[in-house]
Design a protein around this motif. Sequence first.
Motif, PDB file in Angstrom:
ATOM      1  N   PHE A  84       0.838  -1.192   0.000  1.00  0.00           N
ATOM      2  CA  PHE A  84       0.000   0.000   0.000  1.00  0.00           C
ATOM      3  C   PHE A  84       0.880   1.252   0.000  1.00  0.00           C
ATOM      4  CE2 PHE A  84      -2.214  -3.414   2.117  1.00  0.00           C
ATOM      5  CZ  PHE A  84      -3.487  -3.372   1.570  1.00  0.00           C
ATOM      6  N   ASN A  85       0.410   2.266  -0.704  1.00  0.00           N
ATOM      7  CA  ASN A  85       1.022   3.588  -0.601  1.00  0.00           C
ATOM      8  C   ASN A  85       0.127   4.420   0.310  1.00  0.00           C
ATOM      9  OD1 ASN A  85       1.777   6.342  -0.986  1.00  0.00           O
ATOM     10  ND2 ASN A  85       2.717   5.821  -2.929  1.00  0.00           N
ATOM     11  N   PRO A  86       0.634   4.822   1.484  1.00  0.00           N
ATOM     12  CA  PRO A  86      -0.218   5.542   2.439  1.00  0.00           C
ATOM     13  C   PRO A  86      -0.435   7.008   2.089  1.00  0.00           C
ATOM     14  CG  PRO A  86       1.989   5.322   3.320  1.00  0.00           C
ATOM     15  CD  PRO A  86       1.980   4.572   2.011  1.00  0.00           C
ATOM     16  N   ASP A  87       0.190   7.488   1.015  1.00  0.00           N
ATOM     17  CA  ASP A  87       0.122   8.914   0.677  1.00  0.00           C
ATOM     18  C   ASP A  87      -0.966   9.200  -0.351  1.00  0.00           C
ATOM     19  OD1 ASP A  87       2.387   9.832   2.257  1.00  0.00           O
ATOM     20  OD2 ASP A  87       3.607   8.668   0.863  1.00  0.00           O
ATOM     21  N   LEU A 154      -1.299 -15.338   0.520  1.00  0.00           N
ATOM     22  CA  LEU A 154      -0.652 -14.063   0.848  1.00  0.00           C
ATOM     23  C   LEU A 154       0.463 -14.285   1.860  1.00  0.00           C
ATOM     24  CD1 LEU A 154      -0.697 -10.964   0.513  1.00  0.00           C
ATOM     25  CD2 LEU A 154      -2.261 -10.889   2.465  1.00  0.00           C
ATOM     26  N   LYS A 155       1.685 -13.838   1.535  1.00  0.00           N
ATOM     27  CA  LYS A 155       2.832 -14.026   2.419  1.00  0.00           C
ATOM     28  C   LYS A 155       3.560 -12.716   2.733  1.00  0.00           C
ATOM     29  CE  LYS A 155       2.321 -18.473   2.555  1.00  0.00           C
ATOM     30  NZ  LYS A 155       1.802 -19.095   3.795  1.00  0.00           N
ATOM     31  N   ILE A 156       3.360 -11.689   1.904  1.00  0.00           N
ATOM     32  CA  ILE A 156       4.117 -10.441   2.072  1.00  0.00           C
ATOM     33  C   ILE A 156       3.155  -9.257   2.097  1.00  0.00           C
ATOM     34  CG2 ILE A 156       5.977  -9.001   1.178  1.00  0.00           C
ATOM     35  CD1 ILE A 156       6.944 -11.380  -0.447  1.00  0.00           C
ATOM     36  N   ILE A 157       3.327  -8.387   3.083  1.00  0.00           N
ATOM     37  CA  ILE A 157       2.549  -7.146   3.183  1.00  0.00           C
ATOM     38  C   ILE A 157       3.529  -6.004   3.408  1.00  0.00           C
ATOM     39  CG2 ILE A 157       0.824  -5.870   4.504  1.00  0.00           C
ATOM     40  CD1 ILE A 157      -0.501  -8.484   5.202  1.00  0.00           C
ATOM     41  N   GLY A 158       3.301  -4.887   2.739  1.00  0.00           N
ATOM     42  CA  GLY A 158       4.243  -3.784   2.919  1.00  0.00           C
ATOM     43  C   GLY A 158       3.680  -2.445   2.529  1.00  0.00           C
ATOM     44  N   MET A 159       4.550  -1.427   2.647  1.00  0.00           N
ATOM     45  CA  MET A 159       4.244  -0.060   2.231  1.00  0.00           C
ATOM     46  C   MET A 159       5.348   0.408   1.294  1.00  0.00           C
ATOM     47  SD  MET A 159       3.216   1.851   5.758  1.00  0.00           S
ATOM     48  CE  MET A 159       2.298   1.020   7.054  1.00  0.00           C
ATOM     49  N   ARG A 160       4.951   1.133   0.277  1.00  0.00           N
ATOM     50  CA  ARG A 160       5.928   1.724  -0.644  1.00  0.00           C
ATOM     51  C   ARG A 160       5.563   3.192  -0.839  1.00  0.00           C
ATOM     52  NH1 ARG A 160       9.076  -2.153  -3.018  1.00  0.00           N
ATOM     53  NH2 ARG A 160       8.232  -4.241  -3.332  1.00  0.00           N
ATOM     54  N   ARG A 161       6.460   4.086  -0.406  1.00  0.00           N
ATOM     55  CA  ARG A 161       6.240   5.529  -0.553  1.00  0.00           C
ATOM     56  C   ARG A 161       7.246   6.054  -1.570  1.00  0.00           C
ATOM     57  NH1 ARG A 161       6.150   8.612   4.909  1.00  0.00           N
ATOM     58  NH2 ARG A 161       4.656   9.922   3.787  1.00  0.00           N
ATOM     59  N   SER A 162       6.972   5.834  -2.822  1.00  0.00           N
ATOM     60  CA  SER A 162       7.938   6.198  -3.850  1.00  0.00           C
ATOM     61  C   SER A 162       7.230   6.326  -5.184  1.00  0.00           C
ATOM     62  CB  SER A 162       9.040   5.138  -3.949  1.00  0.00           C
ATOM     63  OG  SER A 162       9.810   5.308  -5.108  1.00  0.00           O
ATOM     64  N   GLU A 163       7.746   7.218  -6.020  1.00  0.00           N
ATOM     65  CA  GLU A 163       7.214   7.361  -7.370  1.00  0.00           C
ATOM     66  C   GLU A 163       7.712   6.251  -8.293  1.00  0.00           C
ATOM     67  OE1 GLU A 163       8.285  11.746  -7.684  1.00  0.00           O
ATOM     68  OE2 GLU A 163       8.353  10.996  -5.625  1.00  0.00           O
ATOM     69  N   ASP A 222       7.283   2.061   6.479  1.00  0.00           N
ATOM     70  CA  ASP A 222       8.059   3.276   6.255  1.00  0.00           C
ATOM     71  C   ASP A 222       7.553   4.391   7.158  1.00  0.00           C
ATOM     72  OD1 ASP A 222       9.847   5.062   5.267  1.00  0.00           O
ATOM     73  OD2 ASP A 222       8.967   5.252   3.283  1.00  0.00           O
ATOM     74  N   ALA A 223       8.501   5.034   7.884  1.00  0.00           N
ATOM     75  CA  ALA A 223       8.215   6.231   8.692  1.00  0.00           C
ATOM     76  C   ALA A 223       7.090   5.997   9.696  1.00  0.00           C
ATOM     77  CB  ALA A 223       7.903   7.415   7.783  1.00  0.00           C
ATOM     78  N   ILE A 246       6.515 -13.894  11.204  1.00  0.00           N
ATOM     79  CA  ILE A 246       7.323 -13.086  10.286  1.00  0.00           C
ATOM     80  C   ILE A 246       8.777 -13.549  10.282  1.00  0.00           C
ATOM     81  CG2 ILE A 246       8.251 -10.769   9.861  1.00  0.00           C
ATOM     82  CD1 ILE A 246       5.659  -9.612  10.874  1.00  0.00           C
ATOM     83  N   TRP A 247       9.336 -13.713   9.078  1.00  0.00           N
ATOM     84  CA  TRP A 247      10.756 -14.034   8.905  1.00  0.00           C
ATOM     85  C   TRP A 247      11.571 -12.793   8.563  1.00  0.00           C
ATOM     86  CZ3 TRP A 247       9.871 -18.763   5.158  1.00  0.00           C
ATOM     87  CH2 TRP A 247       9.401 -19.854   5.912  1.00  0.00           C
ATOM     88  N   TYR A 248      10.944 -11.866   7.835  1.00  0.00           N
ATOM     89  CA  TYR A 248      11.658 -10.677   7.352  1.00  0.00           C
ATOM     90  C   TYR A 248      10.874  -9.444   7.759  1.00  0.00           C
ATOM     91  CZ  TYR A 248      13.382  -7.165   4.013  1.00  0.00           C
ATOM     92  OH  TYR A 248      13.875  -6.029   3.446  1.00  0.00           O
ATOM     93  N   LEU A 249      11.545  -8.503   8.419  1.00  0.00           N
ATOM     94  CA  LEU A 249      10.910  -7.261   8.851  1.00  0.00           C
ATOM     95  C   LEU A 249      11.812  -6.096   8.495  1.00  0.00           C
ATOM     96  CD1 LEU A 249       8.674  -5.730  10.479  1.00  0.00           C
ATOM     97  CD2 LEU A 249      10.145  -6.024  12.491  1.00  0.00           C
ATOM     98  N   GLU A 250      11.256  -5.128   7.789  1.00  0.00           N
ATOM     99  CA  GLU A 250      11.975  -3.885   7.528  1.00  0.00           C
ATOM    100  C   GLU A 250      11.109  -2.748   8.025  1.00  0.00           C
ATOM    101  OE1 GLU A 250      14.567  -1.522   4.191  1.00  0.00           O
ATOM    102  OE2 GLU A 250      13.940  -3.591   3.869  1.00  0.00           O
ATOM    103  N   ILE A 251      11.671  -1.933   8.915  1.00  0.00           N
ATOM    104  CA  ILE A 251      10.866  -0.897   9.544  1.00  0.00           C
ATOM    105  C   ILE A 251      11.713   0.346   9.794  1.00  0.00           C
ATOM    106  CG2 ILE A 251      11.268  -1.794  11.882  1.00  0.00           C
ATOM    107  CD1 ILE A 251       8.286  -1.005  12.423  1.00  0.00           C
ATOM    108  N   ASN A 252      11.162   1.498   9.433  1.00  0.00           N
ATOM    109  CA  ASN A 252      11.789   2.788   9.678  1.00  0.00           C
ATOM    110  C   ASN A 252      10.995   3.500  10.766  1.00  0.00           C
ATOM    111  OD1 ASN A 252      13.315   2.053   7.490  1.00  0.00           O
ATOM    112  ND2 ASN A 252      12.271   3.399   6.045  1.00  0.00           N
ATOM    113  N   ILE A 253      11.692   3.900  11.814  1.00  0.00           N
ATOM    114  CA  ILE A 253      11.037   4.455  12.994  1.00  0.00           C
ATOM    115  C   ILE A 253      11.340   5.938  13.126  1.00  0.00           C
ATOM    116  CG2 ILE A 253      10.722   4.224  15.488  1.00  0.00           C
ATOM    117  CD1 ILE A 253       9.975   1.759  13.974  1.00  0.00           C
ATOM    118  N   THR A 254      10.335   6.707  13.511  1.00  0.00           N
ATOM    119  CA  THR A 254      10.541   8.107  13.827  1.00  0.00           C
ATOM    120  C   THR A 254       9.735   8.443  15.070  1.00  0.00           C
ATOM    121  OG1 THR A 254      10.426  10.373  12.970  1.00  0.00           O
ATOM    122  CG2 THR A 254       8.630   8.895  12.382  1.00  0.00           C
TER     123      THR A 254
END
Length: 503
Positions: A84-87, A154-163, A222-223, A246-254
């Motif tokens: 999902f793109n949250p923007d 379904l095995k992968i869920i994520g966010m992509r904030r990019s053009e 992301d963020a 979950i085996w793989y986690l990528e997370i950006n924290i603010t």
Amino acid sequence: MTSSTNNILDLPAELLVLIVRFLEDEDVFTLRIVSRTVEQTVFKYFAKRFFRKKGFMITTPSLDVLQQISQQDQLKPYVQHVWFNPDCYTYVEPDCAPEAVDDDTGWRRHRRPEDEAKYKAYLSCHSDHIRLLRKPSKGLENLLTTALQQLPNLKIIGMRRSEDHKPWGWRTLKDSIGEDPRVTGPTPSGPQYSLSGPTLLFLFLVRAVAASNIVIRRFYTDAIELDNIRPAQLPQDLLSKACSSIWYLEINITKAWLANSDNHVLCDTLDDPASYGRGLISLLRATTNLKELGLQLFPDQRSLRTHNLAYQHPSDWQKTYPYLCFTALALNVQLVHLTRIKLERIITRSDTLISFLIPSAPHLTSLKLRDIRLLSHSNFREPWRKFLTFLLDSCPQLKYMFFYRLLHSRGGISFLENPPLPLPLSETDPTTGAPNPSFSEGEETDAQEFFLKYEHIALRASGREEVRRKLEVVRERHWYLKPIMGYQLDEDLWHTDTSDEEW
């Protein structure tokens, strides 16, 4: 005599599928409507190509497509990856918005006639986006729960904030409004009054995964303002139910700067350094089977807006959110199954970083570090030497490493005693200020040129023997310099994109 034919229907099914692999998207769509036989023959390839990995915006038309896919019996088994793109025009007012005009009657908003339709479309999609994310009811959460639980593979869920990535519906909005909804503006100065869109989406996704009882293997975000989410909104048992697989986690924290208010339901506005890292600790405690971790810690927004981040004294780094958050993480979580680790923008001490890595050190195979600042103290004036020694002594399985722009209390680390001077302005990209050319893993010439020209800030090695040989060299030969210039880094080299892997 057998008459020859040019009819595509006479081709063997295996050959037809092979031909389709070389067609452009539009040609595949056209071929499918030739006949029912052709459509059925190429359906499996069509479904895998266009629906195995699918992105969506947080708008009603886009999410309607997700629901329709999840209800299509033939199609839904092929969906393995949803993002999902949250923007949706985040912090951006499009050009079609009314202009502020100063005339004899004072300031007023002037709307150009040619922009009426565009602005109406913008108001409609923006209000729809806000309603979905911020409506008090559980509308979006329930929608996600219903859709996700009907996708059996379904095995992968994520966010992509990019053009660079294309969620369903972005082109329609761009055409109707005249601007790309994925482009974000600068974060406003001053405190915010609610959780960010990505944070709310993260909250709803975790709840939806827990409620739908699905098993996901990879999750990337992301963020996320984890420490601003009230613990009651993501209790530990709910996190464990959603994240234990979950085996793989990528997370950006603010750490967002939130205005104090008694009306907040989802977020915690208390700015207590003792609680920094609380949300991250809870999340990682829930990932009991985690094998790969990507973690990035951004400075807290209050410090960025109200303080000078020059940090004239090294002890000032110890007051930052990244330092306090990572310290709490190393003290409270042991990730014993990790084999691949990627850390970015961490501020810590060598002892703390080592403590974090110790549980996974015996089976760690890959380590990436970028913009990591190790602080020195009275017993360890050379913090990176101690850390490099630890890798040599305690990580026997390490077969890939990539270190980029390592830092210390007052500057940067160089792997050359006399590093090159920064490039003159004429040789840098006028948009980013970065040097040209960049380097990438896929373009060997550029990559080689980078590591010859900028090897003072980048270290890379593949294979156990090469990793060990380079570690032995740089342990003895690295220099503590004043602030050191960073250069453009091809993100394909840094990021590990596993989204195209088959399950």
